[in-house]
Enzyme design. Sequence first.
Site, short mmCIF file in Angstrom:
data_model
loop_
_atom_site.label_atom_id
_atom_site.label_comp_id
_atom_site.label_asym_id
_atom_site.label_seq_id
_atom_site.Cartn_x
_atom_site.Cartn_y
_atom_site.Cartn_z
N CYS A 37 0.82 -1.22 0.00
CA CYS A 37 0.00 0.00 0.00
C CYS A 37 0.85 1.26 0.00
O CYS A 37 0.33 2.36 -0.19
CB CYS A 37 -0.95 0.01 1.19
SG CYS A 37 -2.23 -1.25 1.06
N HIS A 78 -11.96 9.93 -9.60
CA HIS A 78 -10.85 10.06 -10.55
C HIS A 78 -9.80 11.06 -10.08
O HIS A 78 -9.33 11.90 -10.85
CB HIS A 78 -11.35 10.37 -11.96
CG HIS A 78 -11.94 9.17 -12.61
ND1 HIS A 78 -13.22 8.73 -12.34
CD2 HIS A 78 -11.42 8.30 -13.51
CE1 HIS A 78 -13.46 7.65 -13.05
NE2 HIS A 78 -12.39 7.34 -13.75
N GLU A 130 -13.22 -0.69 0.39
CA GLU A 130 -12.07 -0.45 -0.47
C GLU A 130 -11.86 -1.59 -1.46
O GLU A 130 -11.44 -1.36 -2.60
CB GLU A 130 -10.82 -0.28 0.40
CG GLU A 130 -9.58 0.06 -0.37
CD GLU A 130 -8.36 0.18 0.52
OE1 GLU A 130 -8.00 1.32 0.86
OE2 GLU A 130 -7.78 -0.86 0.87
#
Length: 145
Positions: A37, A78, A130
């Site tokens: 991550c 985005h 997520e």
Amino acid sequence: MIQQIYPQVQHPYQFELNKDMQFAAAHFVPHDEAGKCRELHGHTYFVNITIAGDDLDHTGFLVNFQQVKKLIHGKFDHTVINDHKELFNDQNPNDFPTTEVVAKKIWEIIQEHLNTLPNSPKCLQVFVRETPTSYVVYRPKAGDR
């Protein structure tokens, strides 16, 4: 949107609104122990926001669904979450863009808007998925509502 059963919040309010949405965004967790991550990567986040209150506004809404979506989807879709420097930074773990912190920041954005409304609705819960197997639920402590 996937069909999802969300954890329920017990509350004394007459009305409860839930808004589902999704947005695509990238992030990285700026800590050496974050493993993979630590690298820039993306997700399609699924979000559910729970808002409650006793009074409707002059249009008969507790809160307009479109406004809730605009506040979150309009801000994060985005984008690179780390680039939202007004919310996230790489110095304080409470401001790293982990799923936990993203959920809390979404709550803060929503509640800040709700605080401007005369009918005084409250954001009780923010659910952020997520990945298909990982999600976070953020609920403010009772005194923060």
